[in-house]
Design a protein around this motif. Structure first.
Motif, PDB file in Angstrom:
ATOM      1  N   ALA A   1      13.424  36.464  44.086  1.00 49.45           N
ATOM      2  CA  ALA A   1      13.518  36.753  42.647  1.00 49.45           C
ATOM      3  C   ALA A   1      13.801  38.227  42.366  1.00 49.45           C
ATOM      4  N   PRO A   2      14.852  38.803  42.966  1.00 48.02           N
ATOM      5  CA  PRO A   2      15.158  40.208  42.679  1.00 48.02           C
ATOM      6  C   PRO A   2      15.648  40.378  41.246  1.00 48.02           C
ATOM      7  N   ALA A   3      15.425  41.559  40.684  1.00 46.61           N
ATOM      8  CA  ALA A   3      15.986  41.867  39.369  1.00 46.61           C
ATOM      9  C   ALA A   3      17.504  41.912  39.481  1.00 46.61           C
ATOM     10  N   LEU A   4      18.184  41.308  38.516  1.00 42.85           N
ATOM     11  CA  LEU A   4      19.641  41.238  38.538  1.00 42.85           C
ATOM     12  C   LEU A   4      20.224  42.199  37.510  1.00 42.85           C
ATOM     13  N   ALA A   5      21.199  42.974  37.940  1.00 43.19           N
ATOM     14  CA  ALA A   5      21.898  43.916  37.054  1.00 43.19           C
ATOM     15  C   ALA A   5      23.378  43.883  37.432  1.00 43.19           C
ATOM     16  N   PRO A   6      24.088  42.823  37.051  1.00 41.53           N
ATOM     17  CA  PRO A   6      25.478  42.643  37.491  1.00 41.53           C
ATOM     18  C   PRO A   6      26.388  43.810  37.110  1.00 41.53           C
ATOM     19  N   TRP A   7      27.398  44.003  37.962  1.00 41.95           N
ATOM     20  CA  TRP A   7      28.454  44.991  37.722  1.00 41.95           C
ATOM     21  C   TRP A   7      27.939  46.426  37.773  1.00 41.95           C
TER      22      TRP A   7
ATOM     23  N   ARG B   1      25.403  42.429  45.962  1.00 44.92           N
ATOM     24  CA  ARG B   1      25.803  43.689  45.331  1.00 44.92           C
ATOM     25  C   ARG B   1      26.451  43.434  43.976  1.00 44.92           C
ATOM     26  N   LEU B   2      27.258  42.392  43.884  1.00 45.26           N
ATOM     27  CA  LEU B   2      27.881  42.031  42.615  1.00 45.26           C
ATOM     28  C   LEU B   2      26.832  41.839  41.532  1.00 45.26           C
ATOM     29  N   LEU B   3      25.666  41.319  41.921  1.00 46.13           N
ATOM     30  CA  LEU B   3      24.571  41.079  40.986  1.00 46.13           C
ATOM     31  C   LEU B   3      23.662  42.297  40.811  1.00 46.13           C
ATOM     32  N   GLY B   4      24.022  43.400  41.447  1.00 46.88           N
ATOM     33  CA  GLY B   4      23.230  44.621  41.300  1.00 46.88           C
ATOM     34  C   GLY B   4      22.051  44.721  42.238  1.00 46.88           C
ATOM     35  N   VAL B   5      21.995  43.875  43.256  1.00 42.53           N
ATOM     36  CA  VAL B   5      20.886  43.882  44.215  1.00 42.53           C
ATOM     37  C   VAL B   5      21.224  44.834  45.363  1.00 42.53           C
ATOM     38  N   ASP B   6      20.291  45.680  45.727  1.00 38.54           N
ATOM     39  CA  ASP B   6      20.479  46.652  46.805  1.00 38.54           C
ATOM     40  C   ASP B   6      20.545  45.906  48.133  1.00 38.54           C
ATOM     41  N   ALA B   7      21.760  45.858  48.711  1.00 38.51           N
ATOM     42  CA  ALA B   7      21.981  45.063  49.927  1.00 38.51           C
ATOM     43  C   ALA B   7      22.819  45.862  50.919  1.00 38.51           C
ATOM     44  N   ALA B   8      22.155  46.509  51.860  1.00 35.67           N
ATOM     45  CA  ALA B   8      22.861  47.206  52.928  1.00 35.67           C
ATOM     46  C   ALA B   8      23.410  46.173  53.913  1.00 35.67           C
ATOM     47  N   TYR B   9      24.543  46.497  54.514  1.00 37.26           N
ATOM     48  CA  TYR B   9      25.227  45.520  55.374  1.00 37.26           C
ATOM     49  C   TYR B   9      25.895  46.251  56.528  1.00 37.26           C
ATOM     50  N   GLU B  10      25.708  45.731  57.719  1.00 37.07           N
ATOM     51  CA  GLU B  10      26.361  46.291  58.893  1.00 37.07           C
ATOM     52  C   GLU B  10      27.577  45.438  59.246  1.00 37.07           C
ATOM     53  N   SER B  11      28.780  45.981  59.052  1.00 32.91           N
ATOM     54  CA  SER B  11      30.009  45.228  59.304  1.00 32.91           C
ATOM     55  C   SER B  11      30.356  45.149  60.785  1.00 32.91           C
ATOM     56  N   GLU B  12      29.660  45.904  61.601  1.00 35.18           N
ATOM     57  CA  GLU B  12      29.819  45.826  63.052  1.00 35.18           C
ATOM     58  C   GLU B  12      28.481  45.433  63.660  1.00 35.18           C
ATOM     59  N   ASP B  13      28.562  44.810  64.819  1.00 35.85           N
ATOM     60  CA  ASP B  13      27.343  44.366  65.492  1.00 35.85           C
ATOM     61  C   ASP B  13      26.706  45.548  66.210  1.00 35.85           C
ATOM     62  N   ILE B  14      25.683  46.127  65.593  1.00 32.43           N
ATOM     63  CA  ILE B  14      25.025  47.297  66.176  1.00 32.43           C
ATOM     64  C   ILE B  14      23.866  46.904  67.086  1.00 32.43           C
ATOM     65  N   GLY B  15      23.580  45.602  67.186  1.00 29.80           N
ATOM     66  CA  GLY B  15      22.528  45.126  68.075  1.00 29.80           C
ATOM     67  C   GLY B  15      21.205  44.936  67.364  1.00 29.80           C
ATOM     68  N   ASP B  16      20.435  43.983  67.852  1.00 30.09           N
ATOM     69  CA  ASP B  16      19.162  43.659  67.224  1.00 30.09           C
ATOM     70  C   ASP B  16      18.184  44.823  67.178  1.00 30.09           C
TER      71      ASP B  16
ATOM     72  N   GLU C   1      20.678  30.464  36.318  1.00 27.51           N
ATOM     73  CA  GLU C   1      19.661  29.801  37.146  1.00 27.51           C
ATOM     74  C   GLU C   1      18.455  30.680  37.430  1.00 27.51           C
ATOM     75  N   PHE C   2      18.663  31.992  37.486  1.00 25.05           N
ATOM     76  CA  PHE C   2      17.582  32.861  37.963  1.00 25.05           C
ATOM     77  C   PHE C   2      17.183  33.965  36.995  1.00 25.05           C
ATOM     78  N   GLY C   3      17.716  33.961  35.779  1.00 28.09           N
ATOM     79  CA  GLY C   3      17.216  34.893  34.786  1.00 28.09           C
ATOM     80  C   GLY C   3      18.222  35.924  34.365  1.00 28.09           C
ATOM     81  N   ASN C   4      17.882  36.654  33.308  1.00 29.59           N
ATOM     82  CA  ASN C   4      18.776  37.644  32.744  1.00 29.59           C
ATOM     83  C   ASN C   4      18.807  38.889  33.596  1.00 29.59           C
ATOM     84  N   ALA C   5      19.838  39.685  33.377  1.00 25.85           N
ATOM     85  CA  ALA C   5      19.968  40.949  34.102  1.00 25.85           C
ATOM     86  C   ALA C   5      18.829  41.874  33.736  1.00 25.85           C
ATOM     87  N   ALA C   6      18.441  42.695  34.710  1.00 20.99           N
ATOM     88  CA  ALA C   6      17.382  43.686  34.455  1.00 20.99           C
ATOM     89  C   ALA C   6      17.903  44.751  33.508  1.00 20.99           C
ATOM     90  N   VAL C   7      17.010  45.280  32.707  1.00 24.93           N
ATOM     91  CA  VAL C   7      17.387  46.358  31.782  1.00 24.93           C
ATOM     92  C   VAL C   7      17.279  47.692  32.491  1.00 24.93           C
TER      93      VAL C   7
END
Length: 244
Positions: A170-176, A105-120, A238-244
């Motif tokens: 290789a996701p597009a990066l858009a930090p912050w 997320r810091l790099l601007g990548v869409d990353a959903a996260y489950e902070s509780e174990d909701i099961g497989d 290492e992996f390229g410039n931020a996406a525009v």
């Protein structure tokens, strides 16, 4: 089983999934004569999310291929960068990958996260419903048929985990640009608009702020900014410039 005997070998990066006696090249395996190659590969420990091209006597075949007696099966690793067709590239991470989720997320990548174990089953269903690549170190979860797409996270160290995901997809990066707490988009804001969320010391010391449009969390360049900046700069280098 009492069926055709094949010989099977795995790419070096896949050998951690298989029994020790199958890690040094071609080994025999007796099939039942009706199972698909995909089933055979998974029965030997390799999630299909990690299998790239499958070769039978040097010819590429599909996971639905029924191995025949005497065939030499080669299981190759996934080609990198891996293209995931059908939807914008976005991720879903299980309960054990919170640090990786925040860094993506810091790099601007869409990353959903489950902070509780909701099961497989619930995670797999969510992956399919939102068309997200499931990231996990749980091999059983990655074998679930309802997954839209998935990938095994090979390291337990966050630095290596982030590098692995960025190299593989290789996701597009858009930090912050994304909230590290909830994954929502950030927008620039002025101090007056968010002063009710700030301690007096923060109000006195900082003038530049951003706010999450989803959870309203406020961000500024505080004490931890240098550490976060190092993560961002390392990823861009290492992996390229931020996406525009």
């Amino acid at each position: 089983m009492n069926g055709p005997e094949i010989h099977i070998s795995f790419a070096p990066e896949l050998r951690l999934f298989v029994a020790a006696e199958r890690r040094n090249g071609r080994t025999p395996f007796v099939t039942d004569g009706s199972s698909t190659l995909g089933h055979v590969v998974e029965s030997l420990g390799v999630p299909l999310t990690e299998a790239g091209r499958l070769l039978a006597n040097g010819i590429q075949v599909q996971v639905s291929h029924i191995p025949a007696a005497g065939e030499h099966i080669e299981v190759l690793g996934v080609a990198r960068p891996q293209h995931v067709p059908g939807a914008p590239l976005r991720f879903l991470l299980d309960v054990h990958l919170g640090t990786l989720a925040r860094r993506l997320r810091l790099l601007g990548v869409d990353a959903a996260y489950e902070s509780e174990d909701i099961g497989d089953p619930a995670l797999a269903t969510l992956s399919a419903r939102e068309q997200r690549v499931m990231l996990s170190r749980d091999r059983g979860l990655l074998r679930r048929r309802e997954l839209w797409a998935g990938a095994y996270v090979y390291s337990d160290r966050p630095d290596d985990q982030l590098r692995d995901v960025l190299q593989r997809f290789a996701p597009a990066l858009a930090p912050w640009t994304r909230c590290t707490a909830c994954n929502g988009p950030l927008t620039d804001t002025d101090k007056q608009a968010v002063e009710q969320h700030l301690e007096q010391g923060t109000q006195r010391s900082y003038d530049v702020f951003a706010q999450c449009t989803a959870c309203e969390r406020v961000y500024w360049r505080g004490a931890h900014h240098a550490r976060l900046e190092a993560i961002v700069e390392g990823a861009l280098r290492e992996f390229g410039n931020a996406a525009v």
